[in-house]
Write a protein that holds these residues in place. Structure first.
Motif, short mmCIF file in Angstrom:
data_model
loop_
_atom_site.label_atom_id
_atom_site.label_comp_id
_atom_site.label_asym_id
_atom_site.label_seq_id
_atom_site.Cartn_x
_atom_site.Cartn_y
_atom_site.Cartn_z
N ARG A 22 44.27 18.14 61.60
CA ARG A 22 42.93 18.24 62.18
C ARG A 22 42.76 19.48 63.06
NH1 ARG A 22 40.81 13.26 65.18
NH2 ARG A 22 38.87 14.42 65.01
N ILE A 23 43.85 20.00 63.61
CA ILE A 23 43.71 21.16 64.50
C ILE A 23 43.64 22.49 63.73
CG2 ILE A 23 44.88 19.94 66.37
CD1 ILE A 23 47.25 21.89 65.95
N LYS A 24 44.09 22.51 62.49
CA LYS A 24 44.12 23.76 61.73
C LYS A 24 42.80 24.52 61.71
CE LYS A 24 47.85 23.05 58.39
NZ LYS A 24 48.15 22.94 56.95
N PRO A 25 41.67 23.86 61.44
CA PRO A 25 40.42 24.61 61.33
C PRO A 25 39.96 25.30 62.62
CG PRO A 25 40.17 22.39 60.43
CD PRO A 25 41.50 22.45 61.10
N PHE A 26 40.53 24.93 63.74
CA PHE A 26 40.11 25.54 65.01
C PHE A 26 40.74 26.92 65.22
CE2 PHE A 26 39.66 20.94 65.63
CZ PHE A 26 38.32 20.90 65.96
N PHE A 27 41.76 27.23 64.45
CA PHE A 27 42.49 28.50 64.59
C PHE A 27 42.03 29.52 63.56
CE2 PHE A 27 45.23 25.49 66.69
CZ PHE A 27 45.74 26.20 67.76
N ILE A 28 42.08 30.77 63.96
CA ILE A 28 41.75 31.88 63.07
C ILE A 28 43.05 32.61 62.75
CG2 ILE A 28 40.49 34.06 62.83
CD1 ILE A 28 38.65 32.98 65.15
N PRO A 29 43.50 32.56 61.48
CA PRO A 29 44.71 33.31 61.12
C PRO A 29 44.42 34.81 61.14
CG PRO A 29 44.24 31.58 59.51
CD PRO A 29 43.04 31.71 60.39
N LYS A 30 45.38 35.58 61.61
CA LYS A 30 45.21 37.04 61.66
C LYS A 30 46.56 37.69 61.46
CE LYS A 30 43.46 40.82 64.53
NZ LYS A 30 42.54 41.40 63.57
N ASN A 111 38.83 26.09 71.32
CA ASN A 111 39.78 25.35 72.14
C ASN A 111 39.14 24.08 72.69
OD1 ASN A 111 42.29 24.97 73.54
ND2 ASN A 111 41.27 25.66 75.39
N GLU A 112 37.94 24.21 73.25
CA GLU A 112 37.24 23.03 73.79
C GLU A 112 36.95 22.01 72.69
OE1 GLU A 112 36.68 22.16 76.97
OE2 GLU A 112 37.83 23.95 77.48
N ALA A 113 36.50 22.48 71.54
CA ALA A 113 36.21 21.57 70.43
C ALA A 113 37.47 20.87 69.94
CB ALA A 113 35.53 22.35 69.29
N MET A 114 38.58 21.61 69.89
CA MET A 114 39.84 21.02 69.45
C MET A 114 40.30 19.95 70.44
SD MET A 114 43.54 22.80 68.72
CE MET A 114 43.67 23.37 70.41
N LEU A 115 40.18 20.23 71.73
CA LEU A 115 40.59 19.24 72.74
C LEU A 115 39.74 17.98 72.67
CD1 LEU A 115 41.30 21.58 75.79
CD2 LEU A 115 42.95 20.60 74.18
N ALA A 116 38.46 18.14 72.32
CA ALA A 116 37.59 16.97 72.16
C ALA A 116 37.97 16.18 70.91
CB ALA A 116 36.13 17.40 72.09
N ALA A 120 45.13 14.61 72.55
CA ALA A 120 46.55 14.77 72.88
C ALA A 120 46.93 16.24 73.08
CB ALA A 120 47.42 14.16 71.79
N MET A 121 46.14 17.16 72.51
CA MET A 121 46.43 18.59 72.69
C MET A 121 46.25 19.02 74.15
SD MET A 121 47.63 19.96 69.99
CE MET A 121 47.39 21.71 70.24
#
Length: 193
Positions: A22-30, A111-116, A120-121
């Motif tokens: 579930r956390i993967k989409p919050f990150f931008i690979p670069k 980050n805020e959206a992922m924490l919501a 647990a993050m």
């Protein structure tokens, strides 16, 4: 691409596989090439960055052109200018790649959206912050009280990968000593072994 991040998370908290997904989409690979900047002084730090692969450094430049290395970041480490990231003010630091790197970028909004989405993050980031504060305190005390030899020995014992992967003049800058002093220390250490 998320192996190192998931390993880092699982070292601090227990997160089920579905939560990790579930956390993967919050990150931008670069991807960053060697010597390419992630952040330049005067720009706002828009991301906190996790290093999946490679090595980066955070540093400041002073009026005489001297570099002061603040942090190295290898696989499994986070890097960024937290002050700029949180306040939106221009950064005092540069962050560039010492090796080709694969990164995961996280914006403040993501980050805020992922924490919501994955509460647990919050504990993961709190533990990271606590560890960071402890490390900064120890580094400050070491820089004020240890000899150059003791600082280098502590770095070698704590982070042997850095010694192998980072140019010596950057290590000297990180330790707050001259490259000549570092060379002398290394020579002394090699003759006593």
């Amino acid at each position: 691409m998320f192996e190192q991040l998931f390993h880092s998370i699982n070292q601090k908290i227990s997160l089920p596989a579905q939560e990790l997904e579930r956390i993967k989409p919050f990150f931008i690979p670069k991807k960053l090439r060697k010597r390419q900047y992630l952040l330049q002084e005067g720009d706002v730090c828009k991301y906190t960055t996790f290093v999946e692969k490679g090595a980066l450094r955070s540093y400041s430049l002073h009026e005489k052109g001297n570099e002061h290395v603040i942090q190295f970041a290898l696989e499994g480490w986070w890097v960024g200018d937290m002050y700029s990231f949180l306040t939106g003010e221009p950064s005092m630091y540069n962050i560039d790649a010492l090796e080709d790197a694969e990164l995961l970028l996280l914006t403040p909004a993501a980050n805020e959206a992922m924490l919501a989405a994955v509460p647990a993050m919050e504990k993961y980031f709190r533990l990271l912050l606590q560890n960071n504060m402890i490390a900064m305190q120890r580094r400050l005390v070491a820089s004020l009280s240890l000899s150059a030899e003791e600082k280098y020995t502590r770095l070698v014992n704590s982070y042997p990968d850095i010694i192998q992967r980072v140019p010596q003049h950057m290590i000297a800058s990180y330790l707050g000593i001259t490259p000549e002093t570092l060379s002398r220390i290394r020579k002394q250490m090699s003759t006593t072994r």
